[in-house]
Design an enzyme around this catalytic site. Structure first.
Site, PDB file in Angstrom:
ATOM      1  N   CYS A 192       0.829  -1.213   0.000  1.00 33.10           N
ATOM      2  CA  CYS A 192       0.000   0.000   0.000  1.00 33.10           C
ATOM      3  C   CYS A 192       0.860   1.259   0.000  1.00 33.10           C
ATOM      4  O   CYS A 192       0.670   2.157  -0.818  1.00 33.10           O
ATOM      5  CB  CYS A 192      -0.935  -0.031   1.211  1.00 33.10           C
ATOM      6  SG  CYS A 192      -1.866   1.475   1.404  1.00 33.10           S
ATOM      7  N   CYS A 242      -1.557   1.711  -3.039  1.00 36.35           N
ATOM      8  CA  CYS A 242      -2.566   2.763  -2.837  1.00 36.35           C
ATOM      9  C   CYS A 242      -1.997   4.183  -2.810  1.00 36.35           C
ATOM     10  O   CYS A 242      -2.515   5.083  -3.497  1.00 36.35           O
ATOM     11  CB  CYS A 242      -3.304   2.575  -1.511  1.00 36.35           C
ATOM     12  SG  CYS A 242      -3.395   0.917  -0.875  1.00 36.35           S
ATOM     13  N   LYS A 284      -0.066   5.487  -5.961  1.00 37.38           N
ATOM     14  CA  LYS A 284      -1.073   5.525  -7.031  1.00 37.38           C
ATOM     15  C   LYS A 284      -1.999   6.722  -6.856  1.00 37.38           C
ATOM     16  O   LYS A 284      -2.237   7.472  -7.795  1.00 37.38           O
ATOM     17  CB  LYS A 284      -1.889   4.229  -6.999  1.00 37.38           C
ATOM     18  CG  LYS A 284      -3.057   4.238  -7.941  1.00 37.38           C
ATOM     19  CD  LYS A 284      -4.074   3.181  -7.589  1.00 37.38           C
ATOM     20  CE  LYS A 284      -4.915   3.586  -6.396  1.00 37.38           C
ATOM     21  NZ  LYS A 284      -5.817   2.504  -5.956  1.00 37.38           N
ATOM     22  N   TYR A 333      -9.283  -3.230 -11.219  1.00 39.25           N
ATOM     23  CA  TYR A 333      -9.200  -1.825 -10.828  1.00 39.25           C
ATOM     24  C   TYR A 333      -7.810  -1.230 -11.048  1.00 39.25           C
ATOM     25  O   TYR A 333      -7.677  -0.068 -11.429  1.00 39.25           O
ATOM     26  CB  TYR A 333      -9.708  -1.617  -9.389  1.00 39.25           C
ATOM     27  CG  TYR A 333      -8.748  -2.002  -8.281  1.00 39.25           C
ATOM     28  CD1 TYR A 333      -7.942  -1.051  -7.667  1.00 39.25           C
ATOM     29  CD2 TYR A 333      -8.664  -3.303  -7.820  1.00 39.25           C
ATOM     30  CE1 TYR A 333      -7.071  -1.388  -6.651  1.00 39.25           C
ATOM     31  CE2 TYR A 333      -7.809  -3.653  -6.802  1.00 39.25           C
ATOM     32  CZ  TYR A 333      -7.003  -2.698  -6.216  1.00 39.25           C
ATOM     33  OH  TYR A 333      -6.138  -3.046  -5.208  1.00 39.25           O
ATOM     34  N   GLU A 386      -7.225   2.035 -13.402  1.00 44.41           N
ATOM     35  CA  GLU A 386      -6.664   3.231 -12.747  1.00 44.41           C
ATOM     36  C   GLU A 386      -5.384   3.689 -13.459  1.00 44.41           C
ATOM     37  O   GLU A 386      -5.199   4.885 -13.715  1.00 44.41           O
ATOM     38  CB  GLU A 386      -6.357   2.917 -11.272  1.00 44.41           C
ATOM     39  CG  GLU A 386      -7.605   2.807 -10.415  1.00 44.41           C
ATOM     40  CD  GLU A 386      -7.346   2.376  -8.981  1.00 44.41           C
ATOM     41  OE1 GLU A 386      -8.232   2.584  -8.140  1.00 44.41           O
ATOM     42  OE2 GLU A 386      -6.263   1.823  -8.690  1.00 44.41           O
ATOM     43  N   HIS A 392     -27.628  20.638  -0.414  1.00 45.80           N
ATOM     44  CA  HIS A 392     -27.890  21.197  -1.731  1.00 45.80           C
ATOM     45  C   HIS A 392     -26.986  22.385  -2.007  1.00 45.80           C
ATOM     46  O   HIS A 392     -26.770  23.183  -1.094  1.00 45.80           O
ATOM     47  CB  HIS A 392     -29.357  21.612  -1.828  1.00 45.80           C
ATOM     48  CG  HIS A 392     -29.734  22.109  -3.182  1.00 45.80           C
ATOM     49  ND1 HIS A 392     -29.939  21.257  -4.248  1.00 45.80           N
ATOM     50  CD2 HIS A 392     -29.911  23.378  -3.637  1.00 45.80           C
ATOM     51  CE1 HIS A 392     -30.246  21.983  -5.316  1.00 45.80           C
ATOM     52  NE2 HIS A 392     -30.229  23.264  -4.973  1.00 45.80           N
ATOM     53  N   GLU A 399     -26.836  14.439  -2.737  1.00 42.66           N
ATOM     54  CA  GLU A 399     -28.247  14.557  -2.340  1.00 42.66           C
ATOM     55  C   GLU A 399     -29.153  13.641  -3.168  1.00 42.66           C
ATOM     56  O   GLU A 399     -30.264  13.310  -2.749  1.00 42.66           O
ATOM     57  CB  GLU A 399     -28.732  16.005  -2.405  1.00 42.66           C
ATOM     58  CG  GLU A 399     -28.816  16.579  -3.809  1.00 42.66           C
ATOM     59  CD  GLU A 399     -29.277  18.043  -3.822  1.00 42.66           C
ATOM     60  OE1 GLU A 399     -30.175  18.390  -3.048  1.00 42.66           O
ATOM     61  OE2 GLU A 399     -28.731  18.834  -4.622  1.00 42.66           O
TER      62      GLU A 399
HETATM   63  C1  LIG Z   1      -1.081  -0.929  -7.581  1.00 46.91           C
HETATM   64  C2  LIG Z   1      -1.918  -1.236  -6.361  1.00 46.91           C
HETATM   65  C3  LIG Z   1      -2.860  -0.328  -5.936  1.00 46.91           C
HETATM   66  C4  LIG Z   1      -3.632  -0.605  -4.820  1.00 46.91           C
HETATM   67  N1  LIG Z   1      -4.570   0.318  -4.439  1.00 46.91           N
HETATM   68  C5  LIG Z   1      -5.328   0.088  -3.360  1.00 46.91           C
HETATM   69  C6  LIG Z   1      -6.278   1.054  -2.933  1.00 46.91           C
HETATM   70  O1  LIG Z   1      -6.450   2.108  -3.550  1.00 46.91           O
HETATM   71  N2  LIG Z   1      -7.006   0.792  -1.817  1.00 46.91           N
HETATM   72  C7  LIG Z   1      -6.834  -0.361  -1.107  1.00 46.91           C
HETATM   73  O2  LIG Z   1      -7.513  -0.544  -0.090  1.00 46.91           O
HETATM   74  N3  LIG Z   1      -5.954  -1.312  -1.499  1.00 46.91           N
HETATM   75  C8  LIG Z   1      -5.189  -1.101  -2.601  1.00 46.91           C
HETATM   76  N4  LIG Z   1      -4.261  -2.038  -2.976  1.00 46.91           N
HETATM   77  C9  LIG Z   1      -4.166  -3.303  -2.220  1.00 46.91           C
HETATM   78  C10 LIG Z   1      -3.350  -3.120  -0.935  1.00 46.91           C
HETATM   79  O3  LIG Z   1      -2.105  -2.543  -1.244  1.00 46.91           O
HETATM   80  C11 LIG Z   1      -3.159  -4.482  -0.278  1.00 46.91           C
HETATM   81  O4  LIG Z   1      -4.415  -5.087  -0.089  1.00 46.91           O
HETATM   82  C12 LIG Z   1      -2.481  -4.350   1.089  1.00 46.91           C
HETATM   83  O5  LIG Z   1      -1.222  -3.732   0.975  1.00 46.91           O
HETATM   84  C13 LIG Z   1      -2.320  -5.740   1.721  1.00 46.91           C
HETATM   85  O6  LIG Z   1      -1.648  -5.642   2.935  1.00 46.91           O
HETATM   86  P1  LIG Z   1      -0.848  -6.907   3.491  1.00 46.91           P
HETATM   87  O7  LIG Z   1      -0.405  -6.518   4.855  1.00 46.91           O
HETATM   88  O8  LIG Z   1      -1.636  -8.127   3.324  1.00 46.91           O
HETATM   89  O9  LIG Z   1       0.410  -7.063   2.515  1.00 46.91           O
HETATM   90  P2  LIG Z   1       1.524  -6.045   2.072  1.00 46.91           P
HETATM   91  O10 LIG Z   1       1.126  -4.644   2.315  1.00 46.91           O
HETATM   92  O11 LIG Z   1       1.885  -6.415   0.694  1.00 46.91           O
HETATM   93  O12 LIG Z   1       2.742  -6.363   3.025  1.00 46.91           O
HETATM   94  C14 LIG Z   1       3.416  -7.575   2.999  1.00 46.91           C
HETATM   95  C15 LIG Z   1       4.859  -7.330   3.414  1.00 46.91           C
HETATM   96  O13 LIG Z   1       5.463  -8.577   3.749  1.00 46.91           O
HETATM   97  C16 LIG Z   1       6.815  -8.544   3.339  1.00 46.91           C
HETATM   98  N5  LIG Z   1       7.272  -9.934   3.285  1.00 46.91           N
HETATM   99  C17 LIG Z   1       6.782 -10.929   2.501  1.00 46.91           C
HETATM  100  N6  LIG Z   1       7.393 -12.087   2.785  1.00 46.91           N
HETATM  101  C18 LIG Z   1       8.271 -11.828   3.781  1.00 46.91           C
HETATM  102  C19 LIG Z   1       9.189 -12.637   4.531  1.00 46.91           C
HETATM  103  N7  LIG Z   1       9.293 -13.946   4.323  1.00 46.91           N
HETATM  104  N8  LIG Z   1       9.958 -12.044   5.476  1.00 46.91           N
HETATM  105  C20 LIG Z   1       9.857 -10.696   5.711  1.00 46.91           C
HETATM  106  N9  LIG Z   1       9.003  -9.902   5.052  1.00 46.91           N
HETATM  107  C21 LIG Z   1       8.205 -10.457   4.103  1.00 46.91           C
HETATM  108  C22 LIG Z   1       6.745  -7.818   2.006  1.00 46.91           C
HETATM  109  O14 LIG Z   1       8.013  -7.287   1.653  1.00 46.91           O
HETATM  110  C23 LIG Z   1       5.725  -6.737   2.307  1.00 46.91           C
HETATM  111  O15 LIG Z   1       6.329  -5.547   2.776  1.00 46.91           O
HETATM  112  C24 LIG Z   1      -3.444  -1.797  -4.088  1.00 46.91           C
HETATM  113  C25 LIG Z   1      -2.493  -2.722  -4.506  1.00 46.91           C
HETATM  114  C26 LIG Z   1      -1.734  -2.452  -5.637  1.00 46.91           C
HETATM  115  C27 LIG Z   1      -0.703  -3.455  -6.081  1.00 46.91           C
END
Ligand SMILES: Cc1cc2nc3c(=O)[nH]c(=O)nc-3n(C[C@H](O)[C@H](O)[C@H](O)COP(=O)(O)OP(=O)(O)OC[C@H]3O[C@@H](n4cnc5c(N)ncnc54)[C@H](O)[C@@H]3O)c2cc1C
Length: 482
Positions: free
Chosen positions: A73, A78, A81, A207, A211, A471, A476
């Site tokens: 994110c 997010c 973007k 999406y 976008e 309004h 609305e």
């Molecule tokens: C281009 C794009 C736009 C998006 N726009 C939106 C939006 O507008 N609104 C919205 O709500 N969502 C949006 N999302 C989705 C949102 O980013 C994800 O749903 C959210 O980040 C998920 O969070 P998470 O904690 O599951 O994983 P992540 O945020 O991906 O975090 C996972 C972390 O784990 C780390 N990791 C993985 N494996 C290991 C390991 N073995 N050891 C140590 N670290 C590790 C990774 O490096 C990463 O930093 C978007 C996604 C993308 C790709």
């Protein structure tokens, strides 16, 4: 507990997890066998939120991250973007300003400046998140973590014994196995472009694809969008999908619907795409960049889950119960890696509910119903609840009432540009309960966020009707449907 978890599938363990909550936060002497009460793998949206909430109850928490703190994110999703969405939208406002008497001089845009400022803002957010972890007393460990036992994680040479391990490792973009795929970039590569491509093709109808198409078109690129289906945004309300398609075309995007890419060839500094649709095969030439945004897969490989016998679904998602507990009771999972509604606020809320439950002793369960969401195109979309098709499927044609209005908002009364607005409400004919609100138009995400509270609270159409409108506004319309 470990023995029980290894023998019993997820459904049967629900009862056990209820019991866990009653005496979840056992005295610290009982925890002494563990270096940490919670070890989080992944400092993204879900991991950060869970770690900090758990630490607020006094849990000893570590979080491992092998990339930048903030996750998808903050670093490549997010936030960067949305900053680019603002940049593109400002071009539209400049177009509109003339209608209001402004003289806007020569218009140029610097992609390099935008990217430099965007990256500085992202780096600042990363530092803020690191600061929050430090303030919460969470140990940030740099490196790739791997489960080696149900209560043990290794990071480099070091092993940590932990009462709970939370897998919050997120997801990664996927690419299809077709000739020439090495010439493409994914959403990660999109954020690394130091020049704006003059001609770009984007493959995908979700999406992220629409976008990106809207951002690049708004900043002046010639964009081709290749979507496999007739309409973009599968799963969204049909009227939003139709309206968005028309808006993308109006924005100058060359949309190839019902089309797939059969192969890709390098062509000078760009690429040539070979397309297939029901009528014919066609070629799309000399694109400077080709962005694939066709889906993501959970990051569940190579972190020891199979060795510890954590159950995975067919798509590699970690199977969890309603509280985020996996088939091994000491291993928890949250966010994109579970394959459940991959959105930042969902990962955050599910993680906080998990920490409240386990470490705060509160009987909280994350609700996955009526999750509002947005698509930041030009104009944007906001949506919550059932689409018209979903409602018809559940309640039948006579079981619902559908209200909709399409209009040009007042802001465009004086402008050449006429972005449309469409608002739509789905109501249960029997109970009068509002089942879904959908909007495409200026401020749709901001408006739908408010309406999501009403829907979550079970508001009826009569409640909407009894609410006085603001309004003049587009919002609305939602309280004046007849
Ligand atoms: C281009 C794009 C736009 C998006 N726009 C939106 C939006 O507008 N609104 C919205 O709500 N969502 C949006 N999302 C989705 C949102 O980013 C994800 O749903 C959210 O980040 C998920 O969070 P998470 O904690 O599951 O994983 P992540 O945020 O991906 O975090 C996972 C972390 O784990 C780390 N990791 C993985 N494996 C290991 C390991 N073995 N050891 C140590 N670290 C590790 C990774 O490096 C990463 O930093 C978007 C996604 C993308 C790709």
């Amino acid at each position: 507990l470990r023995a029980y978890g290894e023998q019993h599938p997820i459904g049967e363990r629900l009862e056990l997890n209820e019991a866990l909550v009653d005496n979840a936060w056992v005295s610290s002497s009982a925890s002494n066998a563990f270096e940490y009460d919670l070890f989080v793998i992944g400092a993204g949206s879900g991991g950060l939120a869970t770690a900090q909430r758990a630490a607020s109850y006094g849990a000893r928490v570590a979080i491992a991250e092998d990339d930048r703190v903030g996750g998808t994110c903050v670093i490549r999703g997010c936030i960067p973007k949305k900053l680019m969405v603002y940049a593109a939208a400002m071009g539209g406002f400049l177009d509109d300003a003339g209608g209001y008497g402004w003289s806007v001089g020569e218009r140029t845009h610097s992609w390099r400046e935008l990217v430099a400022k965007r990256d500085a803002a992202v780096a600042n957010l990363e530092r803020i998140h690191e600061g929050h972890l430090a303030n919460a007393g969470v140990d940030l460990l740099r490196g790739r973590a791997r489960l080696v036992a149900a209560n043990e994680v290794c990071l480099g040479e070091r092993r940590y014994r932990c009462r709970y391990v939370l897998v919050a490792s997120g997801s990664t973009p996927i690419l299809p196995d077709i000739d020439g795929i090495e010439h493409t970039i994914t959403s990660d590569g999109f954020f690394e472009l130091d020049e704006r491509p003059e001609r770009v093709a984007i493959v995908g109808g979700g999406y992220i694809a629409v976008e990106f198409a809207s951002i690049l078109a708004g900043l002046g690129s010639r964009v081709s969008l290749i979507i496999r289906r007739e309409l973009p945004l599968r799963g969204f309300d049909i009227d939003l999908r139709r309206e968005l398609l028309a808006c993308l075309v109006e924005q100058g995007i060359d949309v190839h619907a019902s089309t797939t890419v059969s192969c890709i060839e390098a062509d000078g500094g760009g690429v040539r795409l070979f397309l297939q649709n029901p009528e014919c095969a066609e070629e799309l030439g000399a694109e400077q960049a080709l962005v694939y945004a066709v889906g993501r897969r959970p990051n569940s490989a190579d972190i020891g889950l199979e060795d510890v016998r954590v159950e995975l679904g067919a798509g590699g998602q970690i199977a969890v119960d309603a509280h985020g507990v996996t088939s091994v009771p000491s291993v928890l999972a949250v966010g994109d890696v579970t394959g459940k509604s991959p959105l930042t606020p969902v990962a955050i809320q599910a993680g906080r509910a998990m920490a409240d439950r386990i470490f705060g002793g509160k009987p909280v369960t994350m609700s996955y119903d009526d999750i509002p969401t947005a698509v930041f195109t030009e104009p944007p979309i906001g949506t919550v609840g059932l689409s018209e098709d979903e409602a018809r499927e559940c309640l039948g044609d006579d079981g619902i009432r559908v209200y909709k209005a399409r209009f040009t908002p007042l802001v465009h009364a004086l402008t050449d540009r006429k972005l449309p607005t469409l608002v739509k409400m789905i109501v249960d004919a029997d109970s009068d309960r509002v089942l879904g609100c959908h909007m495409i138009g200026h401020d749709a995400p901001e408006i739908i966020q408010g309406l999501a509270v009403a829907i979550k609270a079970g508001a009826t159409k009569a409640d909407f009707d009894a609410t006085v409108g603001i309004h003049p506004s587009s919002a609305e319309e939602f309280v004046t449907f007849s």
